[in-house]
Design an enzyme around this catalytic site. Structure first.
Site, PDB file in Angstrom:
ATOM      1  N   ASN A 236      -5.798  54.913 -50.196  1.00  0.00           N
ATOM      2  CA  ASN A 236      -6.585  55.439 -51.316  1.00  0.00           C
ATOM      3  C   ASN A 236      -8.000  54.899 -51.236  1.00  0.00           C
ATOM      4  OD1 ASN A 236      -6.673  52.818 -52.756  1.00  0.00           O
ATOM      5  ND2 ASN A 236      -4.463  53.153 -52.842  1.00  0.00           N
TER       6      ASN A 236
ATOM      7  N   ASP B 156       2.013  54.174 -54.163  1.00  0.00           N
ATOM      8  CA  ASP B 156       3.328  54.294 -54.795  1.00  0.00           C
ATOM      9  C   ASP B 156       4.394  54.772 -53.804  1.00  0.00           C
ATOM     10  OD1 ASP B 156       2.720  53.460 -57.377  1.00  0.00           O
ATOM     11  OD2 ASP B 156       1.794  55.389 -57.853  1.00  0.00           O
TER      12      ASP B 156
ATOM     13  N   LYS C 275       2.365  57.858 -31.301  1.00  0.00           N
ATOM     14  CA  LYS C 275       1.519  58.822 -32.008  1.00  0.00           C
ATOM     15  C   LYS C 275       2.261  60.160 -32.165  1.00  0.00           C
ATOM     16  CE  LYS C 275      -2.854  61.177 -31.715  1.00  0.00           C
ATOM     17  NZ  LYS C 275      -3.847  61.715 -30.796  1.00  0.00           N
TER      18      LYS C 275
ATOM     19  N   PHE D 288      -4.053  46.625 -63.834  1.00  0.00           N
ATOM     20  CA  PHE D 288      -5.178  47.557 -63.839  1.00  0.00           C
ATOM     21  C   PHE D 288      -4.625  48.970 -63.967  1.00  0.00           C
ATOM     22  CE2 PHE D 288      -9.526  46.194 -62.727  1.00  0.00           C
ATOM     23  CZ  PHE D 288      -9.328  44.828 -62.830  1.00  0.00           C
TER      24      PHE D 288
ATOM     25  N   LYS E 266       1.660  51.490 -69.673  1.00  0.00           N
ATOM     26  CA  LYS E 266       1.896  50.556 -68.549  1.00  0.00           C
ATOM     27  C   LYS E 266       2.006  49.114 -69.041  1.00  0.00           C
ATOM     28  CE  LYS E 266      -0.164  53.664 -65.216  1.00  0.00           C
ATOM     29  NZ  LYS E 266      -1.306  54.055 -64.391  1.00  0.00           N
TER      30      LYS E 266
ATOM     31  N   LYS F 295       5.484  47.381 -68.007  1.00  0.00           N
ATOM     32  CA  LYS F 295       5.434  46.328 -66.983  1.00  0.00           C
ATOM     33  C   LYS F 295       5.361  44.928 -67.598  1.00  0.00           C
ATOM     34  CE  LYS F 295       3.244  49.605 -63.812  1.00  0.00           C
ATOM     35  NZ  LYS F 295       2.791  49.787 -62.445  1.00  0.00           N
TER      36      LYS F 295
HETATM   37  N1  CTP Z   1       1.141  48.498 -59.142  1.00  0.00           N
HETATM   38  C1  CTP Z   1       1.994  47.695 -58.422  1.00  0.00           C
HETATM   39  N2  CTP Z   1       2.872  48.274 -57.545  1.00  0.00           N
HETATM   40  C2  CTP Z   1       2.912  49.596 -57.400  1.00  0.00           C
HETATM   41  C3  CTP Z   1       2.025  50.424 -58.135  1.00  0.00           C
HETATM   42  C4  CTP Z   1       1.147  49.833 -59.002  1.00  0.00           C
HETATM   43  O1  CTP Z   1       1.964  46.480 -58.552  1.00  0.00           O
HETATM   44  N3  CTP Z   1       3.768  50.139 -56.532  1.00  0.00           N
HETATM   45  C5  CTP Z   1       0.213  47.843 -60.107  1.00  0.00           C
HETATM   46  C6  CTP Z   1      -1.246  48.024 -59.766  1.00  0.00           C
HETATM   47  O2  CTP Z   1      -1.710  46.937 -58.978  1.00  0.00           O
HETATM   48  C7  CTP Z   1      -1.890  48.059 -61.141  1.00  0.00           C
HETATM   49  C8  CTP Z   1      -0.821  48.621 -62.048  1.00  0.00           C
HETATM   50  O3  CTP Z   1       0.410  48.455 -61.335  1.00  0.00           O
HETATM   51  O4  CTP Z   1      -2.198  46.761 -61.616  1.00  0.00           O
HETATM   52  C9  CTP Z   1      -0.996  50.074 -62.384  1.00  0.00           C
HETATM   53  O5  CTP Z   1      -1.136  50.812 -61.193  1.00  0.00           O
HETATM   54  P1  CTP Z   1      -1.366  52.383 -61.242  1.00  0.00           P
HETATM   55  O6  CTP Z   1      -1.439  52.901 -59.851  1.00  0.00           O
HETATM   56  O7  CTP Z   1      -2.485  52.697 -62.193  1.00  0.00           O
HETATM   57  O8  CTP Z   1      -0.085  52.892 -61.988  1.00  0.00           O
HETATM   58  P2  CTP Z   1       1.364  53.224 -61.560  1.00  0.00           P
HETATM   59  O9  CTP Z   1       2.261  52.291 -62.255  1.00  0.00           O
HETATM   60  O10 CTP Z   1       1.503  53.332 -60.077  1.00  0.00           O
HETATM   61  O11 CTP Z   1       1.545  54.632 -62.257  1.00  0.00           O
HETATM   62  P3  CTP Z   1       0.848  56.050 -61.898  1.00  0.00           P
HETATM   63  O12 CTP Z   1       0.470  55.969 -60.424  1.00  0.00           O
HETATM   64  O13 CTP Z   1       1.917  57.011 -62.185  1.00  0.00           O
HETATM   65  O14 CTP Z   1      -0.329  56.165 -62.821  1.00  0.00           O
END
Ligand code: CTP
Length: 400
Positions: A209, A278, A288, A322, A336, A340
């Site tokens: 990302n 995710d 490759k 975050f 969240k 969490k």
């Molecule tokens: N995070 C994490 N592990 C993951 C995904 C996210 O620890 N697999 C943590 C990120 O570091 C951040 C928080 O969770 O502090 C929120 O991450 P974000 O990507 O905004 O949210 P998600 O929980 O992944 O939900 P979505 O992508 O559906 O918004």
């Protein structure tokens, strides 16, 4: 500088004790949390009720009482303090501390603290000039105590000379200098995650990302500046770290998880600024992947939610997440926090100019577990990072 700081204001028995109400009010206006400790003599000049009302905190007067914030009140107060200000400080308190006498709550608390102690002197001019008092002051200075000298003027006792409590702004400026020197995170462990994760598809391709790691690196730096022992677990970024930060480089979410779980139990504050992927490709090819006629579908599988796992393991840690969102920012971020088990989340709308990935500034709202929010204006990422850490420090004190 006073924001989030715990100031213990010791008040001893001199006519200038009435001025301590003004000091409390000014400290509060600058953002400090003020706890007053009064000697018996101080209560002859000003009432605990006045100070309790202005400080909006209990006032401490007795060594032994049923209504305590902690089991051992003087140790609790001593540990809680970022700074002690004793104003007014009489000849008596100076003499006692110099001789190691601890016979009431204020003297025992001063003896027990590791925080800097600033005495703002106020007494009759002849007492002030008495060689015993002067020697006590010199001895205490040598032992690392700080002083604000009294001012010249007409004294309440009718004398004219040096003995008036210094102007409150002079006391506050001197206190601020000391606070800048104090590092509130000394002895504390802070874990920060930063950057993206990269989930390999084959030896040349990966899913990732736009995170640059700027925000997370700024948080790690600010925690270090505030005295913490900092570990930074980061995905691939071009950011450089300060000497003194333990940097663990990882590529994938699974590697980040292992590194973070290993450190977590020892930490006081954990800030998960990383943009964790995710999903990861279900299969990573050893060679490759060659193109074939037609389209290609990649099967993805879920990565662990690291923050969710930390929320389950949390004991006393301050856990900060975050949420970078593109719509319904506050709603998604608040969900969240609950899901969490966070202490707070740093929410930002990455579609807003001046916020989000890569830029020099950020615009964030902090959303706390109790539903309170704090919107920060557009600031540099370093300034935003400092605010984020300061909020975590406040919560850390609260948990103790
Ligand atoms: N995070 C994490 N592990 C993951 C995904 C996210 O620890 N697999 C943590 C990120 O570091 C951040 C928080 O969770 O502090 C929120 O991450 P974000 O990507 O905004 O949210 P998600 O929980 O992944 O939900 P979505 O992508 O559906 O918004």
């Amino acid at each position: 500088m006073y924001e989030g700081k715990n100031i213990i204001l010791g008040i001893t028995g001199g006519i200038a004790a009435y001025k301590s109400a003004d000091l409390v009010s000014r400290l509060k206006k600058r953002g400090a949390d003020v706890f007053c400790v009064m000697t018996d003599a101080a209560q002859e000049f000003i009432t605990p009720l006045t100070l309790r009302t202005i400080s909006n905190n209990p006032v401490f007067i007795k060594m032994f009482t049923e209504k305590c914030l902690t089991n051992v009140e003087h140790i609790g107060l001593a540990d809680r303090a970022d700074l002690f200000i004793i104003a007014p400080a009489t000849a008596n308190i100076i003499g006692k501390i110099n001789c190691g006498i601890a016979d009431d709550l204020l003297t025992t608390t001063i003896m027990a603290t590791k925080a800097p102690v600033l005495f703002a002197l106020a007494m009759n001019v002849n007492m002030y000039l008495n060689p015993i008092v002067q020697e006590n002051i010199e001895n205490l200075k040598r032992k690392g105590y700080y002083f604000v000298e009294p001012e010249e003027g007409i004294l309440a006792c009718g004398y004219e000379g040096k003995g008036r409590l210094a102007n409150p702004e002079v006391i506050l400026d001197r206190a601020e200098e000391l606070l800048i020197k104090v590092k509130p995170l000394n002895g504390r462990k802070v874990l920060v995650t930063a950057g993206p994760t990269c989930e390999p598809l084959d030896p040349v391709r990966y899913i990732t990302n736009h995170s640059t790691g700027k925000m997370g690196f700024a948080i790690a730096r600010q925690a270090l500046l505030l005295g913490a022992d900092v570990t930074l677990v980061s995905g691939p970024t071009n950011q450089g770290t300060s000497k003194g930060i333990k940097l663990i480089r990882i590529q994938t979410a699974l590697q980040m998880r292992d590194a973070v779980i290993e450190e977590f139990a020892e930490c006081d504050i954990v800030v998960k600024a990383a943009a964790v992927a995710d999903y990861r490709p279900k299969y990573t090819a050893n060679d490759k992947i060659k193109k074939q006629p037609g389209d290609l579908s990649i099967e993805l599988e879920r990565n662990p939610d690291i923050l969710f796992e930390l929320g389950k393991k949390k004991v006393n840690q301050v856990l900060v997440g975050f949420a970078a969102e593109t719509k319904d920012v506050l709603k998604y971020a608040a969900e969240k926090v609950k899901a969490k088990n966070l202490d707070y989340i740093v929410a930002n709308d990455i579609t807003q100019p001046g916020a989000g990935f890569g830029g020099e500034t950020n615009i964030v709202t902090l959303i706390f577990a109790d539903g309170k929010t704090k919107a920060l204006p557009q600031m540099s990422k370093e300034e935003t990072a400092r605010e984020i850490i300061i909020e975590a420090i406040k919560l850390l004190h609260f948990k103790e």
